[in-house]
Motif scaffolding. Sequence first.
Motif, PDB file in Angstrom:
ATOM      1  N   ARG A 285     -23.277  -5.610   4.059  1.00  0.00           N
ATOM      2  CA  ARG A 285     -22.362  -6.153   5.257  1.00  0.00           C
ATOM      3  C   ARG A 285     -20.893  -5.566   5.067  1.00  0.00           C
ATOM      4  N   PHE A 286     -19.906  -6.313   5.326  1.00  0.00           N
ATOM      5  CA  PHE A 286     -18.463  -5.954   5.505  1.00  0.00           C
ATOM      6  C   PHE A 286     -17.695  -5.970   4.067  1.00  0.00           C
ATOM      7  N   LEU A 287     -17.569  -4.691   3.535  1.00  0.00           N
ATOM      8  CA  LEU A 287     -16.691  -4.421   2.365  1.00  0.00           C
ATOM      9  C   LEU A 287     -15.254  -3.960   2.822  1.00  0.00           C
ATOM     10  N   ASP A 288     -14.260  -4.643   2.209  1.00  0.00           N
ATOM     11  CA  ASP A 288     -12.858  -4.256   2.625  1.00  0.00           C
ATOM     12  C   ASP A 288     -12.147  -3.907   1.422  1.00  0.00           C
ATOM     13  N   GLY A 289     -11.173  -2.976   1.604  1.00  0.00           N
ATOM     14  CA  GLY A 289     -10.396  -2.823   0.171  1.00  0.00           C
ATOM     15  C   GLY A 289      -9.472  -1.637   0.243  1.00  0.00           C
ATOM     16  N   ASP A 290      -8.867  -1.282  -0.733  1.00  0.00           N
ATOM     17  CA  ASP A 290      -7.717  -0.354  -0.913  1.00  0.00           C
ATOM     18  C   ASP A 290      -8.053   0.641  -2.026  1.00  0.00           C
ATOM     19  N   ILE A 291      -7.440   1.789  -1.792  1.00  0.00           N
ATOM     20  CA  ILE A 291      -7.300   2.789  -2.699  1.00  0.00           C
ATOM     21  C   ILE A 291      -5.743   2.682  -3.472  1.00  0.00           C
TER      22      ILE A 291
ATOM     23  N   PRO B 283       0.769  -1.191   0.105  1.00  0.00           N
ATOM     24  CA  PRO B 283      -0.030  -0.073   0.182  1.00  0.00           C
ATOM     25  C   PRO B 283       0.759   1.241   0.128  1.00  0.00           C
ATOM     26  N   LYS B 284       0.192   2.245  -0.627  1.00  0.00           N
ATOM     27  CA  LYS B 284       1.047   3.542  -0.738  1.00  0.00           C
ATOM     28  C   LYS B 284       0.465   4.601  -0.119  1.00  0.00           C
ATOM     29  N   PRO B 285       0.889   5.557   0.260  1.00  0.00           N
ATOM     30  CA  PRO B 285       0.130   6.715   0.758  1.00  0.00           C
ATOM     31  C   PRO B 285      -0.718   7.335  -0.260  1.00  0.00           C
ATOM     32  N   THR B 286      -1.883   7.931  -0.016  1.00  0.00           N
ATOM     33  CA  THR B 286      -2.789   8.415  -0.918  1.00  0.00           C
ATOM     34  C   THR B 286      -3.399   9.908  -0.312  1.00  0.00           C
ATOM     35  N   SER B 287      -3.476  10.674  -1.542  1.00  0.00           N
ATOM     36  CA  SER B 287      -4.109  12.195  -0.882  1.00  0.00           C
ATOM     37  C   SER B 287      -5.624  11.947  -0.914  1.00  0.00           C
ATOM     38  N   TRP B 288      -6.055  10.996  -1.392  1.00  0.00           N
ATOM     39  CA  TRP B 288      -7.563  10.902  -1.295  1.00  0.00           C
ATOM     40  C   TRP B 288      -8.185  10.643  -0.028  1.00  0.00           C
ATOM     41  N   ASN B 289      -9.276  11.323   0.233  1.00  0.00           N
ATOM     42  CA  ASN B 289     -10.092  11.457   1.466  1.00  0.00           C
ATOM     43  C   ASN B 289     -11.529  10.994   1.095  1.00  0.00           C
ATOM     44  N   ILE B 290     -11.984   9.489   1.126  1.00  0.00           N
ATOM     45  CA  ILE B 290     -13.104   9.395   0.855  1.00  0.00           C
ATOM     46  C   ILE B 290     -14.561   9.035   1.627  1.00  0.00           C
TER      47      ILE B 290
END
Length: 404
Positions: A174-180, A126-133
Amino acid sequence: MKKIFLVATGVLLGSLAHAQVQKGIWRAEVFNKGGALPFGLQIEPAGAANTFNVWAINGKERLKMDASTLKGDSLHIPMELFDAELVGKVAGNQMTGVYKKKRGKAVLTLPFRAEFGKEYRFAPQPKPTSWNIAGKYAATFKQADGKTSEAVGLFEQKGSRVSASFLTPTGDYRFLDGDIVGDSLFLSAYDGSHLFVFKARLEKDKISGDYFSGLSGHASFVSVKDEKAALPDEKSLTFLKPGFDKVSFSFPDAQSGKKVTLDDPRFKGKVVILQIMGSWCPNCMDETNFLVPWYKKNAKRGVEILGLSYERSDDFAVAAPKIKRMVDRFQIPYPVVLAGAADQTASATLPMLNRIMGYPTTIYIDKTGKVREIHTGFSGPGTGKYYDQYVEDFNRLMDKLLAE
């Protein structure tokens, strides 16, 4: 000749020996129309030889699968409630095989694989992201035939890792999990029934892309940030038709086959909760996980719960064993009856209702037998504060009805 026999015997015994399953965390993938659907598996030895306890991992949830068994070189991980199973051939730190789903007499499959010791979701590094969702979104899903449905998206973020769920009028995702990853968002969930993959593009205050479900389902979706996003009142979707203030029925108990009605002594003069459900329904599973401990704690206050189960088949011989598995799994202490087939309309079995829009639907009945409220859907633990609000509203209503 004797030497050849001994060698052949050794080969045969080797082929019959059980593989060794690494205990701990595995990164698993099922491949549906959307491609790879990643999720976690925690595998631990059980008491008996070649048996294992297995949990599916999606964000904060650890969902226990049914008793898993190593047969030869393959690990079988069933979720019997949903007629589903993972079967993987074990070779060191790898498993390869299939996800199997029964539909009637057919068995449908998808490729499956898993690797021991990996815990990432979509992004290995994982890399840092500037997105804030993080926040609430008004979402619209569009099917291939053009039909649309509304939902409310709930997103939480920590670094580039995202957990989410979607509220709908009939339940939640229910429970969704993931990455930007860059300017894209990837989410997934696996619970034996739900096979969800989201692939989305990120724009300012907007998330849009593709949603893949089950073996071949697909829809596009657009979510726009809106902290005021809301759904129709879940207490207004199902209601009694004019001229009715009570519900009545006679359905067979799934254990004994004996007919059960609200006129039975067990229910007379008590507050009654009717849980319209199905053993195949993940949101019903979440509601049951809430109702069972609540009932055990509060039954002496003068309240009863009755499960009305609508199954894939209304054939008692077919449906009753499925309901029994559900009762056993969740240790349900209240009766559950077979009310009919899930594809039947409400008027076929409960003609005093306008419709059953979704599962679960919960009917609250006061001590005089009158319906006081009907709630469509269930906001489970994956919805965070919406689950907390549901619990608060539920307890407030029950305290009121029990005090009357």
